[in-house]
Design an enzyme around this catalytic site. Structure first.
Site, short mmCIF file in Angstrom:
data_model
loop_
_atom_site.label_atom_id
_atom_site.label_comp_id
_atom_site.label_asym_id
_atom_site.label_seq_id
_atom_site.Cartn_x
_atom_site.Cartn_y
_atom_site.Cartn_z
N LEU A 39 -5.63 3.46 16.10
CA LEU A 39 -4.51 3.23 17.00
C LEU A 39 -3.58 2.15 16.47
O LEU A 39 -3.08 1.31 17.20
CB LEU A 39 -5.03 2.87 18.40
CG LEU A 39 -5.96 3.89 19.03
CD1 LEU A 39 -6.52 3.37 20.35
CD2 LEU A 39 -5.26 5.23 19.23
N LYS A 76 2.26 16.80 1.31
CA LYS A 76 2.66 15.43 1.66
C LYS A 76 2.67 14.53 0.42
O LYS A 76 3.53 13.65 0.30
CB LYS A 76 1.70 14.86 2.71
CG LYS A 76 1.99 13.41 3.13
CD LYS A 76 3.41 13.24 3.67
CE LYS A 76 3.61 11.97 4.47
NZ LYS A 76 3.23 10.74 3.81
N GLU A 86 10.15 11.12 -2.46
CA GLU A 86 10.66 9.92 -1.77
C GLU A 86 10.81 8.75 -2.73
O GLU A 86 11.79 8.00 -2.67
CB GLU A 86 9.68 9.57 -0.64
CG GLU A 86 10.07 8.39 0.21
CD GLU A 86 8.99 8.11 1.25
OE1 GLU A 86 8.30 7.09 1.11
OE2 GLU A 86 8.81 8.94 2.16
N TYR A 87 9.84 8.58 -3.65
CA TYR A 87 9.93 7.51 -4.65
C TYR A 87 11.22 7.65 -5.45
O TYR A 87 11.94 6.68 -5.69
CB TYR A 87 8.74 7.59 -5.62
CG TYR A 87 7.46 6.94 -5.16
CD1 TYR A 87 7.00 7.10 -3.86
CD2 TYR A 87 6.68 6.22 -6.05
CE1 TYR A 87 5.80 6.54 -3.45
CE2 TYR A 87 5.48 5.66 -5.65
CZ TYR A 87 5.04 5.82 -4.35
OH TYR A 87 3.86 5.26 -3.95
N MET A 123 1.37 3.77 13.82
CA MET A 123 1.68 5.19 13.86
C MET A 123 0.75 5.92 14.83
O MET A 123 1.20 6.74 15.64
CB MET A 123 1.60 5.83 12.48
CG MET A 123 1.99 7.30 12.47
SD MET A 123 2.01 8.07 10.83
CE MET A 123 3.56 7.46 10.20
N ASN A 180 5.99 12.51 -0.88
CA ASN A 180 6.09 11.08 -1.14
C ASN A 180 6.54 10.80 -2.57
O ASN A 180 7.23 9.81 -2.82
CB ASN A 180 4.75 10.39 -0.85
CG ASN A 180 4.54 10.15 0.62
OD1 ASN A 180 5.10 10.88 1.45
ND2 ASN A 180 3.75 9.17 0.98
N GLY A 189 6.92 7.68 10.01
CA GLY A 189 6.78 6.23 10.11
C GLY A 189 6.87 5.71 11.52
O GLY A 189 6.46 6.38 12.48
N ALA A 204 -6.34 6.03 4.03
CA ALA A 204 -6.97 6.94 3.07
C ALA A 204 -8.07 6.23 2.30
O ALA A 204 -8.05 5.01 2.14
CB ALA A 204 -5.90 7.47 2.11
#
Length: 303
Positions: free
Chosen positions: A8, A173, A180-181, A11, A177, A123, A69
């Protein structure tokens, strides 16, 4: 629908609140009692242990994990799965390496459980705008999860999809990412060039605002960049040190394994690693070599 949420943090807590707003029932567990209390205050039911969380869910159960992770995922699974029964669904909504998800999926399938890997993007803004969800798993599990996914996504028919079997969600995913970089690096280099042109005394936030509408480089990242530049164009309070979550590295390793060139992603990752080199030994060596072969001046360290 009633489901359990493990983890919790920012996110995970926001996902609980979005589910509650969509009339779903949620039982939340986290090692932090404060985090549990926050979702209880929002309308969820709290649990003081994994066993209590499982007891509070109707069979067949759906348990969603939002934990870091790596070893933490295996630790939670090791504690959780003995408490579950055949046909229960476990969702990993974190940034796990897809090959680990493949292994976990096989392990849980042998126990009669469904393992779903859900790449999650959005996010801290997902509570308001919804999350982008890239989901891997079997059809039966996805059919049961559909109401939850439709609630978490920006719209019931937008921003989420069943992309393939177990492992596919986290693979997509990972590549997301990596892209995204590259996007972030391109924005950073472009705005650095604008900032360095002192002759024009450019307002970088204004430029970002202009580009947000009609431009082919418009994006949510650009919107976030504009907000950063409005606060402090010179960024003097921010250290030039850039972290990476690991997914850029995984993307690069995969590009090598598949012999699929990804030079932009590779260079953007290298730039992040370069930002952490406080000693900048390569630059020192380059300066020394220029001096050695050409007699070029070497700038001495001050202090």
């Amino acid at each position: 629908m009633r489901l359990g949420m493990i983890g919790l943090g920012k996110m995970g807590g926001n996902m609980v609140k979005r589910l509650l707003a969509g009339s779903h029932e949620v039982v939340g567990f986290d090692p932090s009692a404060e985090a549990v209390q926050e979702v209880v205050d929002a309308g969820a039911e709290g649990a003081g242990s994994l066993a209590e969380l499982v007891d509070k869910l109707p069979a067949p159960r759906v348990v969603w994990m939002m934990v870091p992770a790596g070893d933490v995922v295996d630790k939670v699974l090791g504690d959780l799965t003995p408490l579950l029964a055949a046909d229960d669904v476990v969702v990993d909504g974190g940034n796990s390496f897809y090959k680990h998800s493949l292994e976990r999926g096989e392990r849980l399938s042998a126990q009669g459980l469904h393992y779903v890997d859900c790449g999650t993007s959005g996010g801290v803004w997902g509570l308001e705008g919804g999350y982008s969800l890239m989901v891997g798993g079997d059809d039966d599990a996805l059919a049961r999860l559909r109401p939850v996914l439709e609630c978490l996504a920006p719209a019931a028919d937008k921003g989420w999809g069943h992309v393939g079997p177990t492992g596919a969600g986290h693979f997509v995913k990972m590549v997301h990412n990596g892209i995204e970089y590259g996007l972030m690096q391109a924005y950073a280099e472009g705005f650095a060039l604008l900032q360095r042109k002192e002759q024009f005394d450019l307002d970088l936030a204004q430029v970002a605002e202009i580009w947000r509408y009609g431009s082919v480089v418009r994006s949510w990242l650009l919107e976030l960049l504009e907000g950063v530049l409005k606060e402090d164009q010179d960024l003097e309070e921010i250290a030039p040190w850039v972290a990476d979550s690991g997914e850029g590295r995984w993307t690069l390793f995969e590009s090598i394994e598949l012999e699929s060139p990804a030079p932009v992603i590779a260079l953007s990752l290298i730039q992040r690693l370069r930002s952490r080199d406080q000693e900048s030994y390569p630059d020192r060596l380059l300066a020394a070599l220029r001096n050695a072969f050409g007699g070029h001046a070497v700038k001495k360290e001050e202090g």
